[in-house]
Design a protein around this motif. Sequence first.
Motif, mmCIF file in Angstrom:
data_model
loop_
_atom_site.group_PDB
_atom_site.id
_atom_site.type_symbol
_atom_site.label_atom_id
_atom_site.label_comp_id
_atom_site.label_asym_id
_atom_site.label_seq_id
_atom_site.Cartn_x
_atom_site.Cartn_y
_atom_site.Cartn_z
ATOM 1 N N SER A 334 0.995 -1.684 -0.142
ATOM 2 C CA SER A 334 -0.057 0.057 -0.017
ATOM 3 C C SER A 334 0.632 1.663 -0.275
ATOM 4 N N GLY A 335 1.965 1.323 0.384
ATOM 5 C CA GLY A 335 2.975 2.340 0.246
ATOM 6 C C GLY A 335 3.630 2.542 -0.435
ATOM 7 N N LEU A 336 5.402 1.582 -1.364
ATOM 8 C CA LEU A 336 6.488 1.488 -1.986
ATOM 9 C C LEU A 336 5.721 1.309 -3.154
ATOM 10 N N LYS A 337 5.098 0.204 -2.607
ATOM 11 C CA LYS A 337 4.601 0.283 -5.018
ATOM 12 C C LYS A 337 3.700 0.842 -5.349
ATOM 13 N N ARG A 338 3.206 1.537 -4.662
ATOM 14 C CA ARG A 338 2.414 2.935 -4.952
ATOM 15 C C ARG A 338 2.985 4.137 -5.280
ATOM 16 N N LEU A 339 3.949 4.003 -4.245
ATOM 17 C CA LEU A 339 5.230 5.369 -4.574
ATOM 18 C C LEU A 339 5.802 4.773 -5.827
ATOM 19 N N ALA A 340 6.573 3.988 -5.834
ATOM 20 C CA ALA A 340 7.010 3.327 -7.406
ATOM 21 C C ALA A 340 6.507 3.233 -8.950
ATOM 22 N N SER A 341 4.927 2.784 -8.872
ATOM 23 C CA SER A 341 4.520 3.084 -9.468
ATOM 24 C C SER A 341 3.649 5.423 -10.162
ATOM 25 N N GLY A 342 4.085 4.955 -9.386
ATOM 26 C CA GLY A 342 3.777 6.916 -9.031
ATOM 27 C C GLY A 342 2.329 7.308 -9.369
ATOM 28 N N SER A 343 1.790 6.744 -8.455
ATOM 29 C CA SER A 343 0.360 6.180 -8.608
ATOM 30 C C SER A 343 -0.430 7.485 -6.963
ATOM 31 N N VAL A 344 0.340 7.389 -6.505
ATOM 32 C CA VAL A 344 0.806 8.457 -5.303
ATOM 33 C C VAL A 344 0.983 10.215 -5.300
ATOM 34 N N ASP A 345 -0.291 10.943 -5.099
ATOM 35 C CA ASP A 345 0.138 12.452 -5.461
ATOM 36 C C ASP A 345 0.142 13.401 -3.834
ATOM 37 N N GLY A 346 0.094 12.340 -2.860
ATOM 38 C CA GLY A 346 0.242 12.848 -1.671
ATOM 39 C C GLY A 346 1.600 12.194 -0.902
ATOM 40 N N LYS A 347 1.048 12.305 0.580
ATOM 41 C CA LYS A 347 1.854 12.151 1.393
ATOM 42 C C LYS A 347 1.195 10.418 2.733
ATOM 43 N N VAL A 348 2.263 8.906 1.925
ATOM 44 C CA VAL A 348 1.522 7.695 2.927
ATOM 45 C C VAL A 348 2.438 8.067 3.923
ATOM 46 N N LEU A 349 1.244 8.026 5.621
ATOM 47 C CA LEU A 349 2.634 7.723 6.348
ATOM 48 C C LEU A 349 2.454 6.720 6.913
ATOM 49 N N VAL A 350 2.838 5.685 7.812
ATOM 50 C CA VAL A 350 3.408 4.580 8.440
ATOM 51 C C VAL A 350 3.472 4.951 9.801
ATOM 52 N N ASP A 351 2.432 4.281 10.283
ATOM 53 C CA ASP A 351 1.599 3.976 11.481
ATOM 54 C C ASP A 351 2.767 2.662 12.399
ATOM 55 N N PRO A 352 3.594 2.799 12.746
ATOM 56 C CA PRO A 352 3.937 1.500 13.245
ATOM 57 C C PRO A 352 3.369 0.531 13.826
ATOM 58 N N ALA A 353 2.563 1.301 15.428
ATOM 59 C CA ALA A 353 1.891 0.559 16.359
ATOM 60 C C ALA A 353 0.820 0.009 16.062
ATOM 61 N N ALA A 354 0.003 0.483 14.709
ATOM 62 C CA ALA A 354 -1.033 -0.386 13.929
ATOM 63 C C ALA A 354 -0.921 -1.455 13.509
ATOM 64 N N ARG A 355 -1.700 -2.987 13.627
ATOM 65 C CA ARG A 355 -1.811 -3.557 13.438
ATOM 66 C C ARG A 355 -2.952 -3.628 11.850
ATOM 67 N N THR A 356 -2.943 -5.343 11.313
ATOM 68 C CA THR A 356 -3.767 -5.317 10.584
ATOM 69 C C THR A 356 -4.981 -6.341 11.352
#
Length: 356
Positions: A334-356
Amino acid sequence: MAETMRAAVYHGVRDIRIENVPVPVPRLGEALIAVRRNGICGTDATEWAAGPVMVPLTRPHPASGHVGPMIPGHEFVGEVVEVRGDVDLRAGQIVAAGAGVWCGACDRCAQGRTNICRRYYTLGLNAHGGLAEYVAAPARMLRTVPEGLSVDDAGMAQPLAVGLHAARRAGVRNGDRVVVIGAGAIGTFVLAGLNHLYAADVTVIDLPGPKLTRAMELGATRTLSARDDVVAAVLEATAGVGADVVIEASGAPGQYVNALAMVATGGRVLAVGLPKEKPNVDMFTLALREITIDSTVAHVCHDDLRPALDILAAGPLGSLLLDDVIPLDRLVDSGLKRLASGSVDGKVLVDPAART
């Protein structure tokens, strides 16, 4: 506190694993930070998709000494857990990190140019960073977050500091006609820096859509579609003279050529975006028109990080730029792949304490 933590660990190209690793032990003059948010950017995506470029996997970094698998993340904000030594921080404070570490003793540091310190290194690129539940960081690179500023907004302080430094490096004066090529995250941070520092006429260029709408909301004088003849449009708007300053913040093919074509004779071009192809620059015309080309890297923590936090506290920049907040487990998909493909216009933040 547990002895181990979850962290993203970079092992090589397209190989980042979520692992349990020891919680770092802060050294003298450092603080242990419980990471609340860590922003990811194009540099992180490049390291993942095509690296290692800056990550010292096989050779020790000359300044940090790190070698081997590494925890990325250089845009982090979090809560102070403990400090070691005589530092002006205390447990419980929320702080944003500048990420870059400078020696304070070399000639560049003496000039105030700590971002090009002879022994400079960056947490998350050359040593363990903030894509983990905890990170140890030198206290001198940390700034307390203003009361009421959310951790989402504060998570953008480091890249905004980079934009502020770029705006200073551009040599803009009040009343100048400035063009910013590129309205992605870094171009938007540069625009915010320009508006904070100067009273200038600012034109922003990008593809039609939400990025240009956001640029107008953040104070651009006008926008131009990159699908049109932007060189002709800038020359027309300046009675054929050209812009006083052009800031290339996209790295897209052909844009440095456009920047040189639309800048005034005697004007300045600032290189911010890293070009995806080697620019074909007409040095003959460049010399005859006495155009100054300059560049910028990182930021000067003492000059830029506190103002970046103040800008975020004073306006809507953070909310306008926020794309998503994701847990550590979704860093790649949900982060690096989207950034590498150029599909993110803003900022993606990661919450390390969150769980899926």
